[in-house]
Design an enzyme around this catalytic site. Structure first.
Site, short mmCIF file in Angstrom:
data_model
loop_
_atom_site.label_atom_id
_atom_site.label_comp_id
_atom_site.label_asym_id
_atom_site.label_seq_id
_atom_site.Cartn_x
_atom_site.Cartn_y
_atom_site.Cartn_z
N HIS A 154 0.84 -1.13 0.01
CA HIS A 154 -0.06 -0.15 -0.21
C HIS A 154 0.74 1.23 -0.02
O HIS A 154 0.50 2.31 -0.51
CB HIS A 154 -0.77 -0.03 1.15
CG HIS A 154 -2.05 -0.88 1.12
ND1 HIS A 154 -2.67 -1.73 2.29
CD2 HIS A 154 -2.38 -1.86 0.02
CE1 HIS A 154 -3.38 -2.57 1.57
NE2 HIS A 154 -3.53 -2.81 0.31
N HIS B 129 -8.02 -7.93 -8.01
CA HIS B 129 -8.35 -8.57 -7.00
C HIS B 129 -8.63 -7.53 -5.96
O HIS B 129 -7.57 -7.32 -4.99
CB HIS B 129 -7.17 -9.70 -6.62
CG HIS B 129 -6.90 -10.66 -7.66
ND1 HIS B 129 -6.39 -10.25 -8.89
CD2 HIS B 129 -7.07 -12.00 -7.62
CE1 HIS B 129 -6.37 -11.66 -9.53
NE2 HIS B 129 -6.80 -12.72 -8.74
N SER C 293 -6.98 -1.53 -0.82
CA SER C 293 -6.34 -0.96 -2.12
C SER C 293 -7.19 0.13 -2.86
O SER C 293 -7.09 0.93 -3.12
CB SER C 293 -5.61 -1.70 -3.04
OG SER C 293 -6.50 -2.80 -3.19
N GLU D 22 -13.68 -8.31 -8.14
CA GLU D 22 -13.58 -9.04 -6.77
C GLU D 22 -14.53 -10.40 -7.12
O GLU D 22 -15.71 -10.26 -7.43
CB GLU D 22 -13.92 -8.42 -5.65
CG GLU D 22 -14.18 -9.22 -4.49
CD GLU D 22 -12.86 -10.03 -3.97
OE1 GLU D 22 -11.89 -9.37 -3.94
OE2 GLU D 22 -13.22 -11.34 -3.66
N ASP E 143 -13.93 -12.82 -12.30
CA ASP E 143 -12.62 -13.20 -11.91
C ASP E 143 -11.79 -12.16 -12.76
O ASP E 143 -11.75 -11.78 -13.83
CB ASP E 143 -12.34 -14.58 -12.91
CG ASP E 143 -11.20 -15.10 -12.38
OD1 ASP E 143 -10.38 -14.58 -12.74
OD2 ASP E 143 -11.13 -16.36 -12.44
N GLY E 144 -10.91 -11.73 -11.79
CA GLY E 144 -10.02 -10.65 -12.35
C GLY E 144 -9.02 -11.09 -13.37
O GLY E 144 -8.77 -10.25 -14.31
N ASP F 63 -3.25 -8.26 -7.47
CA ASP F 63 -2.95 -8.63 -6.16
C ASP F 63 -3.71 -9.89 -5.60
O ASP F 63 -4.58 -10.03 -4.68
CB ASP F 63 -3.42 -7.71 -5.09
CG ASP F 63 -2.88 -7.68 -3.66
OD1 ASP F 63 -2.19 -8.75 -3.37
OD2 ASP F 63 -3.71 -7.05 -2.73
C1 LIG Z 1 -4.97 -10.25 -1.22
S1 LIG Z 1 -6.55 -9.87 -1.22
C2 LIG Z 1 -6.82 -8.39 -2.13
C3 LIG Z 1 -6.61 -7.26 -1.30
C4 LIG Z 1 -6.42 -5.81 -1.94
N1 LIG Z 1 -5.87 -5.64 -3.23
C5 LIG Z 1 -5.81 -4.77 -0.94
O1 LIG Z 1 -4.60 -4.37 -1.21
O2 LIG Z 1 -6.72 -4.36 -0.32
C6 LIG Z 1 -7.08 -10.88 -2.84
C7 LIG Z 1 -8.68 -10.92 -3.06
O3 LIG Z 1 -8.84 -11.48 -4.28
C8 LIG Z 1 -10.13 -12.22 -4.40
N2 LIG Z 1 -10.01 -13.15 -5.47
C9 LIG Z 1 -9.59 -14.67 -5.12
N3 LIG Z 1 -9.54 -15.08 -6.64
C10 LIG Z 1 -9.85 -13.96 -7.48
C11 LIG Z 1 -10.03 -13.70 -8.79
N4 LIG Z 1 -9.82 -14.88 -9.70
N5 LIG Z 1 -10.42 -12.61 -9.48
C12 LIG Z 1 -10.68 -11.72 -8.53
N6 LIG Z 1 -10.65 -11.69 -7.28
C13 LIG Z 1 -10.35 -12.84 -6.80
C14 LIG Z 1 -10.13 -12.72 -2.97
O4 LIG Z 1 -11.57 -13.03 -2.49
C15 LIG Z 1 -9.51 -11.69 -2.17
O5 LIG Z 1 -10.38 -10.61 -1.70
#
Ligand SMILES: C[S@@+](CC[C@H](N)C(=O)[O-])C[C@H]1O[C@@H](n2cnc3c(N)ncnc32)[C@H](O)[C@@H]1O
Length: 281
Positions: free
Chosen positions: A18, A41, A101, A119, A144-145, A165
């Site tokens: 961050h 993500h 983020s 997300e 799905d990201g 992320d």
């Molecule tokens: C490490 S956390 C993200 C933290 C955030 N970027 C932050 O810095 O505050 C990862 C997130 O990705 C989500 N996630 C998992 N697989 C994913 C995918 N294929 N596409 C999008 N989101 C996904 C999870 O539910 C989780 O909330």
């Protein structure tokens, strides 16, 4: 999909990630032209550090709490990040709310900048929607990201930052991650890209860096911070960021950041931070 960031919010890895995110967004703001931030993500946006989940193994004490306690002139480059965390907690007797983020980007963006969030987890996406409130600059996709990233790039602004992320809960996440980053970069070569990764055993990272280099990425740097020597490869001993096209205005602060944070966040011998230029111009 078991990963929930609430268990880890504000930990040492979030601090490196961050603080870097803030430096990158501030650098984009040095030009008037609007930009977009894509967060593939996104998580839930805001984290309650008093929740049962965050309190179970309070990782934030080894991250944001230590960093706020160390604040002073030496951490000048971190001021915008630490001020943002403080702002989220105005009127609170103790640190309670940690911004993810999406909230960080939203707080720093200007009127004409845009934020695109993806997300996958429905509960996290619902919490994210609540955290972002009504803001016409913010576009939220539940999905799905990795699948959406190409369709969302390049942004119409032709300027921007992509944050990747992932939770690293699947075994071949490094491969998915590298492929997504390379594909996304092809769609948006002028973009700034930042990807986070865990470091358990450092040897595993060399192959990941090699894959990115061999794919032809240029202007590629890595920031890595170990909080302890990697004696136990089952533990999160450190973390890293790869950044493609780091803006000049952020470069010096990014170079200094891992070595600045390692002594604050280190938990034992072997704590260290380094900045590496993996591929130059
Ligand atoms: C490490 S956390 C993200 C933290 C955030 N970027 C932050 O810095 O505050 C990862 C997130 O990705 C989500 N996630 C998992 N697989 C994913 C995918 N294929 N596409 C999008 N989101 C996904 C999870 O539910 C989780 O909330």
């Amino acid at each position: 999909m078991n990963y929930r960031h609430l268990f880890h919010a504000g930990n040492f890895a979030d601090v490196l990630k961050h603080a870097s995110l803030v430096l990158l967004i501030e650098a984009l703001k040095t030009k008037d032209k609007p930009f977009a931030v894509l967060d593939t993500h996104a998580g839930r946006g805001s984290y309650d550090l008093m929740s049962d989940e965050a309190q179970r193994n309070p990782e934030f004490r080894g991250g944001i709490v230590k960093t706020l306690a160390a604040d002073g002139p030496r951490l000048g480059a971190l001021k915008p990040y630490l001020d943002l965390v403080r702002q989220q907690n105005l009127g609170q007797p103790a640190l309670r709310h940690y911004p993810g983020s999406p909230l960080i980007a939203q707080a720093l963006m200007r009127q004409d900048d845009r934020l695109i969030l993806v997300e996958k987890h429905p509960e996290e996406a619902a919490a994210l929607r609540r955290a972002m409130g009504r803001d016409a600059r913010v576009h939220l996709h539940e999905g799905d990201g990795y699948e959406r990233i190409e369709a969302l790039l390049p942004p119409p602004e032709r300027r921007g930052l992509v944050l990747i992320d992932p939770p690293f809960e699947i075994r071949d996440e490094f491969d998915h991650f590298a492929r997504a980053l390379v594909r996304a970069h092809r769609r948006f070569p002028a973009g700034v890209f930042m990807g986070w990764y865990p470091i358990k055993a450092p040897a595993a990272i060399a192959g990941f860096h090699r894959a990115l280099k061999e794919a032809g990425l240029r202007r590629l740097v890595a920031l890595e911070m170990m909080i302890q020597a990697p004696r136990d490869p089952a533990r999160l001993n450190g973390n890293g960021l790869v950044i493609v096209n780091p803006p000049f205005a952020a470069r010096a602060a990014l170079e200094a950041l891992p070595a600045l944070l390692a002594p604050i966040l280190g938990t034992g011998p072997g704590a260290s931070g380094k900045f590496t230029e993996l591929v130059g111009e």
